[in-house]
Design a protein around this motif. Structure first.
Motif, PDB file in Angstrom:
ATOM      1  N   TRP A 162       0.835  -1.203   0.000  1.00  0.00           N
ATOM      2  CA  TRP A 162       0.000   0.000   0.000  1.00  0.00           C
ATOM      3  C   TRP A 162       0.873   1.257   0.000  1.00  0.00           C
ATOM      4  O   TRP A 162       0.597   2.212  -0.733  1.00  0.00           O
ATOM      5  N   LYS A 163       1.936   1.239   0.786  1.00  0.00           N
ATOM      6  CA  LYS A 163       2.818   2.402   0.874  1.00  0.00           C
ATOM      7  C   LYS A 163       3.493   2.676  -0.468  1.00  0.00           C
ATOM      8  O   LYS A 163       3.569   3.836  -0.917  1.00  0.00           O
ATOM      9  N   ARG A 164       3.976   1.636  -1.139  1.00  0.00           N
ATOM     10  CA  ARG A 164       4.628   1.822  -2.437  1.00  0.00           C
ATOM     11  C   ARG A 164       3.660   2.380  -3.474  1.00  0.00           C
ATOM     12  O   ARG A 164       4.017   3.246  -4.278  1.00  0.00           O
ATOM     13  N   ARG A 165       2.420   1.885  -3.451  1.00  0.00           N
ATOM     14  CA  ARG A 165       1.431   2.376  -4.408  1.00  0.00           C
ATOM     15  C   ARG A 165       1.090   3.841  -4.152  1.00  0.00           C
ATOM     16  O   ARG A 165       0.904   4.622  -5.102  1.00  0.00           O
ATOM     17  N   MET A 166       0.991   4.217  -2.891  1.00  0.00           N
ATOM     18  CA  MET A 166       0.693   5.603  -2.561  1.00  0.00           C
ATOM     19  C   MET A 166       1.843   6.519  -2.957  1.00  0.00           C
ATOM     20  O   MET A 166       1.633   7.633  -3.467  1.00  0.00           O
ATOM     21  N   GLY A 171       4.026  10.574  -4.902  1.00  0.00           N
ATOM     22  CA  GLY A 171       5.414  10.978  -4.738  1.00  0.00           C
ATOM     23  C   GLY A 171       5.813  10.936  -3.275  1.00  0.00           C
ATOM     24  O   GLY A 171       4.969  10.850  -2.379  1.00  0.00           O
ATOM     25  N   GLU A 172       7.107  11.002  -3.012  1.00  0.00           N
ATOM     26  CA  GLU A 172       7.610  10.927  -1.632  1.00  0.00           C
ATOM     27  C   GLU A 172       7.049  12.055  -0.773  1.00  0.00           C
ATOM     28  O   GLU A 172       6.516  11.810   0.312  1.00  0.00           O
ATOM     29  N   GLU A 173       7.168  13.282  -1.229  1.00  0.00           N
ATOM     30  CA  GLU A 173       6.697  14.418  -0.438  1.00  0.00           C
ATOM     31  C   GLU A 173       5.173  14.412  -0.331  1.00  0.00           C
ATOM     32  O   GLU A 173       4.611  14.748   0.718  1.00  0.00           O
ATOM     33  N   GLY A 174       4.510  14.034  -1.392  1.00  0.00           N
ATOM     34  CA  GLY A 174       3.049  13.972  -1.345  1.00  0.00           C
ATOM     35  C   GLY A 174       2.559  12.942  -0.346  1.00  0.00           C
ATOM     36  O   GLY A 174       1.561  13.165   0.352  1.00  0.00           O
ATOM     37  N   TYR A 178       0.333  13.540   2.963  1.00  0.00           N
ATOM     38  CA  TYR A 178      -0.883  12.748   3.155  1.00  0.00           C
ATOM     39  C   TYR A 178      -0.893  12.109   4.542  1.00  0.00           C
ATOM     40  O   TYR A 178      -1.923  12.132   5.240  1.00  0.00           O
ATOM     41  N   SER A 179       0.232  11.562   4.971  1.00  0.00           N
ATOM     42  CA  SER A 179       0.320  10.933   6.292  1.00  0.00           C
ATOM     43  C   SER A 179       0.144  11.964   7.400  1.00  0.00           C
ATOM     44  O   SER A 179      -0.529  11.695   8.408  1.00  0.00           O
ATOM     45  N   ARG A 180       0.734  13.145   7.222  1.00  0.00           N
ATOM     46  CA  ARG A 180       0.577  14.204   8.232  1.00  0.00           C
ATOM     47  C   ARG A 180      -0.880  14.632   8.352  1.00  0.00           C
ATOM     48  O   ARG A 180      -1.388  14.859   9.465  1.00  0.00           O
ATOM     49  N   ASN A 181      -1.569  14.730   7.224  1.00  0.00           N
ATOM     50  CA  ASN A 181      -2.986  15.124   7.259  1.00  0.00           C
ATOM     51  C   ASN A 181      -3.839  14.061   7.954  1.00  0.00           C
ATOM     52  O   ASN A 181      -4.768  14.399   8.709  1.00  0.00           O
ATOM     53  N   LEU A 182      -3.549  12.796   7.690  1.00  0.00           N
ATOM     54  CA  LEU A 182      -4.291  11.730   8.359  1.00  0.00           C
ATOM     55  C   LEU A 182      -4.105  11.797   9.870  1.00  0.00           C
ATOM     56  O   LEU A 182      -5.066  11.667  10.646  1.00  0.00           O
ATOM     57  N   PHE A 183      -2.865  12.000  10.301  1.00  0.00           N
ATOM     58  CA  PHE A 183      -2.585  12.089  11.734  1.00  0.00           C
ATOM     59  C   PHE A 183      -3.285  13.297  12.352  1.00  0.00           C
ATOM     60  O   PHE A 183      -3.868  13.206  13.445  1.00  0.00           O
ATOM     61  N   ARG A 184      -3.252  14.408  11.628  1.00  0.00           N
ATOM     62  CA  ARG A 184      -3.881  15.627  12.137  1.00  0.00           C
ATOM     63  C   ARG A 184      -5.394  15.445  12.244  1.00  0.00           C
ATOM     64  O   ARG A 184      -6.005  15.816  13.256  1.00  0.00           O
ATOM     65  N   GLN A 185      -6.017  14.862  11.234  1.00  0.00           N
ATOM     66  CA  GLN A 185      -7.456  14.650  11.265  1.00  0.00           C
ATOM     67  C   GLN A 185      -7.841  13.702  12.405  1.00  0.00           C
ATOM     68  O   GLN A 185      -8.840  13.918  13.080  1.00  0.00           O
ATOM     69  N   GLY A 186      -7.053  12.660  12.602  1.00  0.00           N
ATOM     70  CA  GLY A 186      -7.340  11.730  13.685  1.00  0.00           C
ATOM     71  C   GLY A 186      -7.259  12.389  15.046  1.00  0.00           C
ATOM     72  O   GLY A 186      -8.109  12.152  15.920  1.00  0.00           O
ATOM     73  N   LYS A 187      -6.259  13.233  15.205  1.00  0.00           N
ATOM     74  CA  LYS A 187      -6.104  13.935  16.489  1.00  0.00           C
ATOM     75  C   LYS A 187      -7.255  14.899  16.727  1.00  0.00           C
ATOM     76  O   LYS A 187      -7.798  14.981  17.846  1.00  0.00           O
ATOM     77  N   LEU A 188      -7.645  15.643  15.689  1.00  0.00           N
ATOM     78  CA  LEU A 188      -8.761  16.577  15.825  1.00  0.00           C
ATOM     79  C   LEU A 188     -10.069  15.840  16.096  1.00  0.00           C
ATOM     80  O   LEU A 188     -10.903  16.292  16.900  1.00  0.00           O
TER      81      LEU A 188
END
Length: 348
Positions: A162-166, A171-174, A178-188
Motif C-alpha cells: 500500500w505504501k509503495r502504491r501511494m 510521490g515521496e513528499e506527497g 498525506y500521512s501528516r494530514n491523516l494524523f492531524r485529522q485523527g487527532k482533531l
C-alpha cells in the motif's frame, strides 16, 4: 462336362481349406455342387476392423508388446512434475484451518481483587489520567508499538505494498503530506469526541453554532458517529492511560462507557474505506482487549471491563460501523494479545 467340373471341385476341396461366408471347411471335406452354390448366396458380414489401417494397427501392437515397464516410482514422478510444473500447492480441507497460536502463559483477563468496587458510582466527571513520560522513569512499551513491531509477514507485505502504491501515485513528499494530514485529522477527531463526551451532550444536542466550532475536517466524522454517541452513556474515562504492571505495557484508552447499557472499552477509528465486518478492522480488536486487560489490572480503576466496541467513522458522514465485542470475543483477542507480547519479548 458336368462330371468334369464336379471332379475339379472335389480335387480342390482335398487340397485347401475353404472359407465360405465365414464358415471354415476343414480339408478332406467334400462339397457338393449344390452346397457350394447355396453358400455363394449367403450375405457377407462386414467386420468393424475392415476400415482400419492395418499397417498402423500392426505397428501399434508391436510397440506395446515390445515396450518395457517404466522404472519410475510415484516419488520420481512427483519430482519430475515438480521440476516441470512447479511445486504442488495443496489446499487445506474444509475442516482444517490455520492453527491458532496459544500463549505460553495465560494471564488472567479479569482480576478478582477483594478491594474491587464492583458497583462504583458512575456519576461525576470521567477520569482522564495523563501519560507521564518524565525523565528517570523506566520506559514501558505502548500497545501501539508492540502491535506495530509484531505484525505478521502478510500484514507487513500488504502494508508495504500500500505504501509503495501511494508513493507511486503521490510521490515521496506527497505521501508524507498525506500521512501528516491523516494524523492531524485523527487527532482533531479524538479531541472533538472527547469534548462531546466530557460535556455530557451529544452532537444532536448542540446548537448549529456549537457544532460549527469543530474544524471542518472532522465534521463528517462526527456526523458519521452521531447514532453511536446517542447510545453511549455513563462515561467513566476519556483519553485515559491504563497500565498493566505485571505484563509491563501501557496504552491510552479512547473511552470507557456504557454502550446500550453494557460497559465497554471504546476505540474510535477513522477510515477512508468501509469496514462493515469485524475482520476488516485488522488488529483493532486486539488493541481494545489489551486496553481492557490493562485497565482491569490497574489500581487506578475500581471496576472491571469485559466488553469492547470498535467504532469506524467515515469522513463523508456515512453511517459509522460499530463492532461490538462480547466477553467471549474479548477473551479470545486477549489470548492473541498475549501471543503478540511474547513475540515482542523474544525480539528484544
Amino acid at each position: 462336362m458336368r462330371m468334369t467340373l464336379l471332379k475339379v471341385v472335389r480335387m480342390f476341396s482335398f487340397k485347401r481349406v475353404v472359407s465360405l461366408g465365414g464358415i471354415i471347411v476343414p480339408p478332406r471335406t467334400s462339397l457338393s455342387v449344390n452346397n457350394f452354390s447355396v453358400c455363394q448366396c449367403l450375405p457377407k458380414r462386414h467386420s468393424p476392423y475392415s476400415s482400419m489401417d492395418s499397417e498402423r494397427y500392426s505397428s501399434l501392437v508391436k510397440s506395446v508388446m515390445s515396450s518395457r515397464v517404466s522404472s519410475q516410482t510415484p516419488e520420481t514422478l512427483n519430482a519430475e512434475d515438480g521440476h516441470i510444473y512447479g511445486p504442488v500447492v495443496k489446499a487445506p480441507t474444509p475442516s482444517s484451518g490455520p492453527k491458532m497460536r496459544v500463549p505460553k502463559t495465560l494471564h488472567p483477563f479479569v482480576q478478582c481483587r477483594d478491594t474491587l468496587e464492583a458497583e462504583e458510582p458512575e456519576s461525576g466527571p470521567p477520569a482522564r489520567i495523563a501519560l507521564n513520560r518524565g525523565q528517570g522513569r523506566s520506559p514501558v512499551p505502548s500497545v501501539t508499538r508492540i502491535l506495530q513491531q509484531t505484525l505478521s509477514p502478510d500484514q507487513v507485505f500488504y502494508l508495504e505494498r500500500w505504501k509503495r502504491r501511494m508513493i507511486a501515485e503521490l510521490g515521496e513528499e506527497g505521501f508524507k503530506e498525506y500521512s501528516r494530514n491523516l494524523f492531524r485529522q485523527g487527532k482533531l477527531f479524538h479531541s472533538a469526541v472527547e469534548d462531546i463526551l466530557t460535556s455530557g451532550a451529544s452532537r444532536e444536542d448542540k446548537t448549529p453554532s456549537e457544532r460549527d466550532e469543530y474544524p471542518p475536517e472532522v465534521q463528517g466524522y462526527l456526523q458519521s458517529i452521531s447514532h453511536v454517541l446517542a447510545d453511549v452513556s455513563a462515561v467513566r474515562a476519556v483519553e485515559s492511560t491504563v497500565q498493566h504492571s505485571t505484563l509491563n505495557y501501557l496504552g491510552i484508552a479512547d473511552c470507557v462507557a456504557r454502550y446500550r447499557g453494557v460497559l465497554c472499552v471504546i476505540d474510535w477509528k477513522t477510515s477512508e474505506k468501509p469496514k462493515p465486518f469485524l475482520g476488516n478492522t485488522y488488529d483493532n480488536p486486539i488493541q481494545v482487549a489489551a486496553y481492557a486487560g490493562a485497565l482491569n489490572n490497574d489500581s487506578n480503576y475500581k471496576y472491571q471491563v469485559e466488553n469492547g466496541l470498535v467504532v469506524v467513522a467515515y469522513k463523508d458522514g456515512s453511517r459509522a460501523h460499530a463492532h461490538q465485542l462480547n466477553s467471549e470475543l474479548m477473551l479470545e483477542f486477549w489470548k492473541s494479545w498475549l501471543v503478540r507480547l511474547e513475540d515482542f519479548a523474544e525480539q528484544k
